[in-house]
Design a protein around this motif. Structure first.
Motif, PDB file in Angstrom:
ATOM      1  N   LEU B 326       0.996  -1.123  -0.015  1.00  0.00           N
ATOM      2  CA  LEU B 326      -0.018  -0.068  -0.043  1.00  0.00           C
ATOM      3  C   LEU B 326       0.857   1.226  -0.041  1.00  0.00           C
ATOM      4  O   LEU B 326       1.642   1.497   0.925  1.00  0.00           O
ATOM      5  CB  LEU B 326      -0.900  -0.024   1.221  1.00  0.00           C
ATOM      6  N   VAL B 327       0.668   1.910  -1.146  1.00  0.00           N
ATOM      7  CA  VAL B 327       1.395   3.229  -1.010  1.00  0.00           C
ATOM      8  C   VAL B 327       0.336   4.462  -1.024  1.00  0.00           C
ATOM      9  O   VAL B 327      -0.198   4.777  -1.927  1.00  0.00           O
ATOM     10  CB  VAL B 327       2.491   3.455  -2.606  1.00  0.00           C
ATOM     11  N   TRP B 328       0.686   5.169  -0.036  1.00  0.00           N
ATOM     12  CA  TRP B 328      -0.151   6.486   0.133  1.00  0.00           C
ATOM     13  C   TRP B 328       0.926   7.583  -0.446  1.00  0.00           C
ATOM     14  O   TRP B 328       2.045   7.446  -0.377  1.00  0.00           O
ATOM     15  CB  TRP B 328      -0.028   6.826   1.761  1.00  0.00           C
ATOM     16  N   VAL B 329       0.096   8.425  -1.344  1.00  0.00           N
ATOM     17  CA  VAL B 329       0.924   9.394  -2.173  1.00  0.00           C
ATOM     18  C   VAL B 329       0.281  10.706  -1.678  1.00  0.00           C
ATOM     19  O   VAL B 329      -1.077  10.816  -1.897  1.00  0.00           O
ATOM     20  CB  VAL B 329       0.691   8.796  -3.455  1.00  0.00           C
ATOM     21  N   ALA B 330       0.761  11.588  -1.728  1.00  0.00           N
ATOM     22  CA  ALA B 330       0.385  12.950  -1.714  1.00  0.00           C
ATOM     23  C   ALA B 330       1.157  13.816  -2.554  1.00  0.00           C
ATOM     24  O   ALA B 330       2.391  13.608  -2.747  1.00  0.00           O
ATOM     25  CB  ALA B 330       0.528  13.530  -0.182  1.00  0.00           C
ATOM     26  N   ALA B 331       0.523  14.630  -3.624  1.00  0.00           N
ATOM     27  CA  ALA B 331       0.941  15.561  -4.358  1.00  0.00           C
ATOM     28  C   ALA B 331       0.020  16.728  -4.783  1.00  0.00           C
ATOM     29  O   ALA B 331      -1.122  16.560  -4.358  1.00  0.00           O
ATOM     30  CB  ALA B 331       1.385  14.600  -5.795  1.00  0.00           C
ATOM     31  N   ALA B 332       0.710  17.580  -5.731  1.00  0.00           N
ATOM     32  CA  ALA B 332      -0.136  18.674  -6.071  1.00  0.00           C
ATOM     33  C   ALA B 332      -1.498  18.025  -6.943  1.00  0.00           C
ATOM     34  O   ALA B 332      -1.282  17.030  -7.424  1.00  0.00           O
ATOM     35  CB  ALA B 332       0.526  19.565  -6.952  1.00  0.00           C
TER      36      ALA B 332
END
Lengths: 480, 401
Positions: B326-332
């Motif tokens: 599980l890869v949580w990703v935050a970005a614009a």
């Protein structure tokens, strides 16, 4: 006897043409049409029912399964999927106008990844075959139905098979990552894969346990687990089923969940002991087999706690295995239970209801009363931790009256399971066996809703007809 | 029953829910479904004239600790259920998250049982145990025509009929309105401890997590905080391996695990619990206001590649759970970033969910992967089988469904 739908007249009339069409799809010896060679496919683990199919197709690839399904769909031919044919509910029982699609030639292991803890296998790989492929590295595939030596993973998915160790590790549905399945139109669809919890509708959850009603699974991605350092069993014998039931409740409420918790009643203890000489106490009314996992010292701690719980219920005897060999001896009788009952009775029906565990003493008492009333003996073996009951009803298949009584007795037990808050089937599936009991558990609108979901996949009712759903609509018996 | 456009109905009981759905079906009015409203920011916004809230359907209706079964009405806050379980040293094995902070909800208490099941949300323990949907033993629900139906029951093993419990779990209210859920629960570990292991990067981190998960020591959590992320006083880059079990087992196994993966330290008890609560709720991601958040699920061995690609392409910040799976990703919150996440998930043959984004973005991109045409046709047919008028949460998962 349970009714089967009348064969489709147009299919029977075009038999030769249909068989020729099938043979063109699978080269070599992949289609069986001769009466003598169809015989092995006329029944499954519910051997009281027999019906040779129109033909058997033995595809070797997903593409061939798709071709056969597309052909059957275009020609309005019913299909019955089959793994090893070990279903105890008649899940693979053919129909006279149906093509059996046998998956046993699709038996390759396609991929194993230990770092990702998964294996990709074809539907015809046996349950135990998966474990055999990974045990060298200390891994195993967890669900372990009694038929695991023979039964195939494709059938396990279709029936959502369980086993003695699903108390800790869950049933088939809880150990899958993905499937490749083929729709009745012959479309090949991949669900999931190496990752957990695909977004979108839970197709994997819906197809697992769908008993061939919505598609045929050809490839499966399973989770493989690293085995614990070791396991060890203990045995505790009690003077009444009520007391043993109370001990089960105490164990389950204690915070120590064993990997397996099996219950046998007196007739079962006697049958198993006579067969396997496992040293079971013959004066006990009920016996528990409890297994724990871990290192040697962890096993000591857990077995010590379980022993202390059992001691509160005044056991007749207790035996804690000191070694793997002694554990095997404790399991020996239980694992041979079906064979043991087969030795003392010409035939038996293996039932499969689930009940809330607190209802165990009540249900066993009622089963005993029913047994006396109908004059057929019954032995009870039970996955006690999860309430999955397996009464073995003994009868004589050569005597139609005896079989009819056995079927009625079995139906009464399952109705009782529903009445006390349980269900018709815990792990064997509805199949043909429990099909007509579905209205006992579900209301008419509930069954209608399930039928509409099935029809979303198979509007013509060509996929494994006459199983799961009472005969209605397109499968309704011909009017007399 | 009639209601003005934009109105909100919050029935007091299941019969009221059924009546509200039947009325919407008859009148042709789309319904937005809501438990306690904490996850409104997830997936796509629902365009509906009416909101049906389950907020008033609360209360635990059945709990038998010795049978490991609990039932509650759909609007019951998860916190209420967890508190009742904790009194008997039990828990929901799937460890469902509390996403209020991540999703910007101002609710005073946690999301509802029904809403959490409808989203099939599972936490760190998912990697070894079960998803929330695996623990759903039974449901009561109202279909799109207003019929009250059941699936499953209250026993642990049940293969009777089609498993609509699983179909409804994770269907985000598009197939039926859950009114009551029965869950399988289990014992809470007597003791919990976490091995905190410094690692160089994601490749080394996932390798360490995989070592833990392929050991015989019963790891129940396997997450990684990358460089720059921290939680409960633990700063990345570290791999985290959790044990939860009886006292003696945790002592023994932590010693073995530490020997197999040397160089770490052990945090215990409440410190360990706080750490895993933070990971469960994706707090270490520290997503800034206005940023989009995705969940990408892949084969664990593919995770390091996904992380490298997303950092390079969109400057993503990440956090790993489920052994890397599980890869949580935050970005614009841009279409470009979304395209990059979709490509990374597809390249790893995994899946993604756009968890949080501003409304204009949520309506303009697929928030979950598109299905192949044959499967999309089945989705539409199954939707029609349960909700023939298309009234329930239209557009929540996909435009036009």
């Amino acid at each position: 006897m349970i009714a089967l739908p009348p064969p489709k007249a147009d299919v029977m009339a075009r038999r030769d043409e249909i068989l020729a069409g099938l043979c063109a799809l699978i080269p070599g010896d992949g289609v069986i049409t001769e009466a003598l060679r169809l015989r092995p496919y006329e029944t499954d683990g519910l051997s009281a029912y027999r019906q040779p199919p129109l033909a058997v197709a033995l595809p070797t690839s997903t593409e061939q399964v798709a071709a056969v399904l597309r052909f059957c769909h275009e020609n309005g031919v019913r299909v019955v999927p089959r793994g090893a044919g070990t279903s105890l509910s008649g899940g693979a029982l053919p129909l006279a106008d149906a093509v059996v699609i046998g998956l046993m030639r699709m038996n390759r292991i396609l991929d194993v990844s230990f770092p990702d803890r998964l294996a990709v296998v074809e539907a015809g790989v046996t349950n135990l075959g998966i474990t055999k492929a990974v045990e060298g590295e200390g891994f195993f595939y967890a669900p372990d139905p009694s038929s695991q030596l023979a039964c195939m993973i494709g059938g396990n998915v279709m029936m959502n098979s369980g086993g003695a160790h699903c108390l800790k590790y869950g049933v088939t549905a809880n150990n899958l990552l993905g499937v490749k399945f083929v729709t009745i139109e012959g479309e090949v669809i991949e669900i999931g894969g190496g990752h957990l919890d695909a977004a979108g509708y839970d197709w994997l959850g819906l197809i697992t346990g769908s008993e061939g009603q919505i598609g045929i699974v050809t490839e499966v991605t399973v989770r493989i687990l690293r085995a614990a350092e070791g396991q060890r069993a203990m045995l505790a014998a009690f003077r009444s089923t009520e007391i043993a039931g109370a001990a089960v409740d105490a164990i389950m409420g204690s915070g120590v969940i064993p990997v397996a918790l099996e219950f046998m009643d007196k007739p079962c203890i006697h049958a198993c002991e006579a067969f396997a000489h496992a040293g079971y106490p013959l004066d006990a009314e009920a016996l528990l087999i409890i297994e724990v996992e871990g290192s040697g010292e962890e096993q000591d701690v857990l077995l010590g706690r379980l022993r202390a719980i059992c001691e509160r219920f005044d056991p007749i005897s207790m035996r804690v295995a000191a070694s793997a060999e002694e554990s095997m001896a404790i399991w020996k009788g239980r694992k041979g239970a079906f064979g043991a009952v087969g030795r003392i009775s010409p035939d038996y029906l293996c039932m499969d209801g689930t009940i809330p565990t607190s209802e165990l003493p009540h249900v066993l008492r009622r089963i005993g009363e029913m047994s006396e009333a109908c004059g057929l003996k019954v032995a009870n073996v039970f996955h006690a931790g999860d309430g999955n009951l397996h009464p073995l009803i003994m009868f004589d298949a050569n005597d139609p009256a005896s079989f009819a009584k056995a079927e009625t007795f079995g139906a009464d037990i399952l109705k009782l399971c529903v009445e006390v808050g349980g269900c018709l089937t815990g792990e064997h599936g509805v199949g043909v066996e429990k099909r007509d009991l579905m209205p006992v558990q579900f209301t008419r609108p509930e069954l209608a809703q399930q039928r509409r979901v099935k029809e979303a996949f198979d509007p013509e009712w060509l996929l494994n007809p006459a199983k799961v759903f009472p005969l209605e609509g397109k499968l309704a018996p011909a009017p007399h | 029953m009639s209601a003005e456009a934009g109105s909100r109905i919050a029935p007091a009981d299941e019969a009221g829910v059924a009546a509200a759905v039947a009325a919407a079906h008859a009148e042709g009015v789309p319904l937005a479904l809501e438990g306690r409203g904490t996850k409104a920011a997830m997936l796509r916004p629902v365009q509906a004239g009416r909101t049906l809230s389950l907020r008033n359907l609360t209360g635990i209706t059945f709990y038998k600790p010795e049978e490991m079964v609990i039932s509650a009405r759909a609007g019951t806050p998860l916190a209420e259920i967890e508190a009742a379980l904790a009194e008997r040293n039990q828990q929901i094995g799937a460890e469902p998250p509390d996403l209020r902070a991540l999703l910007g909800s101002g609710e005073a208490t946690t999301g509802s049982l029904g809403g959490t099941v409808a989203c099939n949300l599972s936490g760190p323990r998912r990697v070894v145990g079960f998803a929330l949907r695996d623990l759903v033993l039974g449901v009561r629900f109202v279909n799109g025509e207003g019929e009250v139906l059941r699936s499953g029951g209250r026993v642990h093993k049940n293969v009777t009929g089609l498993d609509l419990c699983k179909l409804l779990s994770g269907s985000h209210g598009t197939l039926g309105v859950l009114t009551e859920v029965t869950l399988k629960v289990g014992p809470a570990g007597e003791r919990t401890a976490t091995l905190v292991l410094p690692v160089a990067d994601e490749a080394a981190g996932v390798a360490a997590l995989s070592s833990g998960l392929t050991s015989p020591y019963g790891v129940t959590g396997a997450a990684m905080l990358p460089e720059g992320a921290s939680a409960a006083g633990v700063a990345g880059p570290v791999a985290l391996l959790r044990l939860e079990d009886v006292e003696a087992s945790v002592t023994y196994r932590m010693a073995r695990l530490g020997a197999a993966l040397p160089g770490g330290r052990v945090v215990e008890g409440e410190e360990s619990r706080a750490l895993w609560r933070a990971i469960r709720d994706a707090a270490p991601l520290a997503a800034a206001a206005g940023e989009a958040v995705w969940r990408v699920s892949v084969r664990p061995s593919m995770a390091p590649g996904v992380v490298v690609a997303l950092r390079a392409r969109i400057g993503a910040r990440v956090m790993l759970d489920w052994g890397g799976g599980l890869v949580w990703v935050a970005a614009a919150a841009t279409a470009e970033a979304h395209s990059a996440v979709m490509a990374a998930a597809a390249g790893a043959r995994g899946t993604f969910t756009l968890f949080r984004a501003p409304d204009p973005m949520r309506v303009s991109v697929p928030v979950i992967p598109e299905e192949v045409p044959a499967l999309a046709a089945l989705s539409a047919r199954v939707k029609a089988a349960l909700d023939p008028g298309g009234r329930l949460n239209p557009g929540r998962m996909r435009a036009g469904l």
